[in-house]
Scaffold this motif. Sequence first.
Motif, PDB file in Angstrom:
ATOM      1  N   ARG A   1     -39.460 108.423 180.374  1.00 33.10           N
ATOM      2  CA  ARG A   1     -39.630 107.658 179.141  1.00 33.10           C
ATOM      3  C   ARG A   1     -38.461 108.005 178.216  1.00 33.10           C
ATOM      4  NH1 ARG A   1     -44.869 111.055 177.112  1.00 33.10           N
ATOM      5  NH2 ARG A   1     -43.806 113.010 176.612  1.00 33.10           N
ATOM      6  N   ALA A   2     -38.136 107.076 177.327  1.00 35.10           N
ATOM      7  CA  ALA A   2     -36.997 107.266 176.432  1.00 35.10           C
ATOM      8  C   ALA A   2     -37.353 108.231 175.310  1.00 35.10           C
ATOM      9  CB  ALA A   2     -36.553 105.928 175.862  1.00 35.10           C
ATOM     10  N   ASP A   3     -36.447 109.154 175.026  1.00 38.32           N
ATOM     11  CA  ASP A   3     -36.626 110.068 173.903  1.00 38.32           C
ATOM     12  C   ASP A   3     -36.510 109.264 172.611  1.00 38.32           C
ATOM     13  OD1 ASP A   3     -35.774 111.909 171.703  1.00 38.32           O
ATOM     14  OD2 ASP A   3     -35.937 113.406 173.290  1.00 38.32           O
ATOM     15  N   PRO A   4     -37.525 109.324 171.717  1.00 35.84           N
ATOM     16  CA  PRO A   4     -37.493 108.499 170.509  1.00 35.84           C
ATOM     17  C   PRO A   4     -36.329 108.802 169.574  1.00 35.84           C
ATOM     18  CG  PRO A   4     -39.283 110.117 170.427  1.00 35.84           C
ATOM     19  CD  PRO A   4     -38.733 110.137 171.818  1.00 35.84           C
ATOM     20  N   GLU A   5     -35.774 110.012 169.657  1.00 28.00           N
ATOM     21  CA  GLU A   5     -34.681 110.393 168.763  1.00 28.00           C
ATOM     22  C   GLU A   5     -33.313 110.044 169.339  1.00 28.00           C
ATOM     23  OE1 GLU A   5     -35.048 114.477 167.754  1.00 28.00           O
ATOM     24  OE2 GLU A   5     -37.043 114.256 166.832  1.00 28.00           O
ATOM     25  N   THR A   6     -33.102 110.357 170.624  1.00 31.44           N
ATOM     26  CA  THR A   6     -31.775 110.161 171.233  1.00 31.44           C
ATOM     27  C   THR A   6     -31.683 108.909 172.093  1.00 31.44           C
ATOM     28  OG1 THR A   6     -32.341 111.476 173.191  1.00 31.44           O
ATOM     29  CG2 THR A   6     -31.454 112.661 171.278  1.00 31.44           C
ATOM     30  N   GLY A   7     -32.820 108.395 172.534  1.00 37.92           N
ATOM     31  CA  GLY A   7     -32.802 107.231 173.423  1.00 37.92           C
ATOM     32  C   GLY A   7     -32.539 107.588 174.876  1.00 37.92           C
ATOM     33  N   GLU A  67     -33.319 108.914 178.533  1.00 41.26           N
ATOM     34  CA  GLU A  67     -34.532 108.964 179.352  1.00 41.26           C
ATOM     35  C   GLU A  67     -34.835 110.396 179.770  1.00 41.26           C
ATOM     36  OE1 GLU A  67     -34.268 106.215 182.634  1.00 41.26           O
ATOM     37  OE2 GLU A  67     -35.577 104.831 181.528  1.00 41.26           O
ATOM     38  N   LYS A  68     -36.074 110.789 179.591  1.00 40.52           N
ATOM     39  CA  LYS A  68     -36.519 112.129 179.943  1.00 40.52           C
ATOM     40  C   LYS A  68     -37.610 112.048 181.014  1.00 40.52           C
ATOM     41  CE  LYS A  68     -34.032 114.428 176.899  1.00 40.52           C
ATOM     42  NZ  LYS A  68     -33.017 115.434 177.292  1.00 40.52           N
ATOM     43  N   CYS A 116     -40.988 112.748 182.582  1.00 36.25           N
ATOM     44  CA  CYS A 116     -42.275 113.086 181.958  1.00 36.25           C
ATOM     45  C   CYS A 116     -43.406 113.164 182.983  1.00 36.25           C
ATOM     46  CB  CYS A 116     -42.616 112.050 180.887  1.00 36.25           C
ATOM     47  SG  CYS A 116     -42.817 110.369 181.521  1.00 36.25           S
TER      48      CYS A 116
END
Length: 579
Positions: A126-132, A134-135, A137
């Motif tokens: 899923r995309a990190d809300p701060e950096t965009g 993908e992490k 999970c």
Amino acid sequence: LLTCYMMVKEALHERANLLEIAPHLSAPLPIMLPVYKWWQLPYYWAGIKMYDLVAGMECLKSSYVLSKTKALELFPMLKKDRLVGAIVYYDGQHNDARMNLAIGLTAARYGAAMANYTEVVNLLKRADPETGVEKVCGARCRDVLTGQEFDVRAKCVINATGPFTDSLRKMDDQKTTNICQPSAGVHIVIPGYYSPDNMGLLDPATSDGRVIFFLPWEKMTIAGTTDSPTNVTAHPIPTEDDITFILNEVRNYLSPDVEVRRGDVLAAWSGIRPLVTDPNSKDTQSICRNHIVNVSQSGMVTIAGGKWTTYRSMAEETLDAAIQTHGLEASASKTVGLVLEGGRDWSPTLYIRLVQDYGLENEVAQHLASTYGGKAFEVAKMAQVTGKRWPIVGKRLVSEFPYIEGEVLYAIKEYACTAIDVIARRTRLGFLNVQAADEALPRIVELMGKALNWTSDRKTVRGRKADLRSPTYILFPVWYKNRFHKFDKESKGFITTVDVQSVLQSINIQIDENSLHEILSEVDLNKNGQVEIDEFLQLMSAVKKGQVSDSRLAILLKTAEESLDLRAPVSVDRSGGGV
């Protein structure tokens, strides 16, 4: 030099911890280095004494020098000619399969969720809300016995998959470079009379520079190992060249009176050692002497390399990286001195209580005590009455080994799902004697089938075929795998009509393509136009048990193999009873 010192120091510390936390599964073993040149005696002695010095208080026992006479007294099979003397040092030996299981069972008792026979299909991101960015999970997983898929969500995913390390790294990032350089190590098992009961042998300089050991193991003698590059496969197979190399090196150190025979090889197997290169190093081609911990851009933590002895410190270092990277909350590690499953109530004399309280044979009681530790009493309670005057309980699976039927039932409590789990991963029968394992299989399948309520449909013929998807997997004799690989020359893991046709043409057997397609389709359960090794091995299991009597593919491959064998040396599976 400092790095090397720290590596040795860490390994010796972890060795001492391993002996403490699993005393029933691990023990010190004296190992002899025979010396045949006078100048080597002080040379080796100085090196081993440095080893003792680095170990400090954690030194198992002090090494010592033996005269020629004393060396031959302790190891009478040793070659006498030009023998100068010997040096004996102490190292640790353990039951690796049971140790692995003890670690898993201990983790489960402390709250870990376990899943056996589960593979990763793909990673969840899923995309990190701060950096965009993908992490990772979690992971999409599959139960390989049922085919059921499910998601596992996690704050952090750790890749600890040994030789399959790069497969997970590629799932995370297709562009990442490989760090694993798999190396094959072959071991052979020969009768126990090849070595003393409590003394190993090490050759630090073989004919090609590799180290060969020769150790007493489970009342047998284990010899190995080779070290050669290999491809990653779920079914590594020893080659005849590897077995011949080990036997030749063994001959070099044994008396001419001891005839080292190829037919005395009771079992042989190959394992894959995941050597790694450090992706953070400037020299990415250089093999890392230790393990590496790497965190990808998506946050997946990878632990690779290392060795059995340092598993605990590797795990601690990996979790430290996960905690730091993902901001997890955790207390300090408590695994140093944490006694593993079965170790807490074990004592060297525990087996005597098993004999006295349950009426088990002495050999069986010793085996249960050294395999299950304090849990041996639970196994003894499951042992069946023999109907004899002595022993009172404990029916053996095969007469010459101390494994009993009660262990099969207890193995189910230890997450065993298939017969191969019992033969190879809960007991060591499959690694000690292939023929004995084959003899024990029907009874193991019967006991597991009854306990797990396997339906009769799973073990009986359906039309011309048995239900080959039955969970009655077995430890397939090496020759079945060899037969498959004679057709799968490119090691793809499957065979097609093209592969079979190629071999048949080489031995002047003609068969039309349509007929060949029909023959393969009988075994091709998932109808993908190819026969995977698992499908083939399950077919051979059904043939062996009489569930399939007229498989055209089995007959065709056996006929072709016999024709090929007339033109080739005896294959590596011919390994029992002096055959």
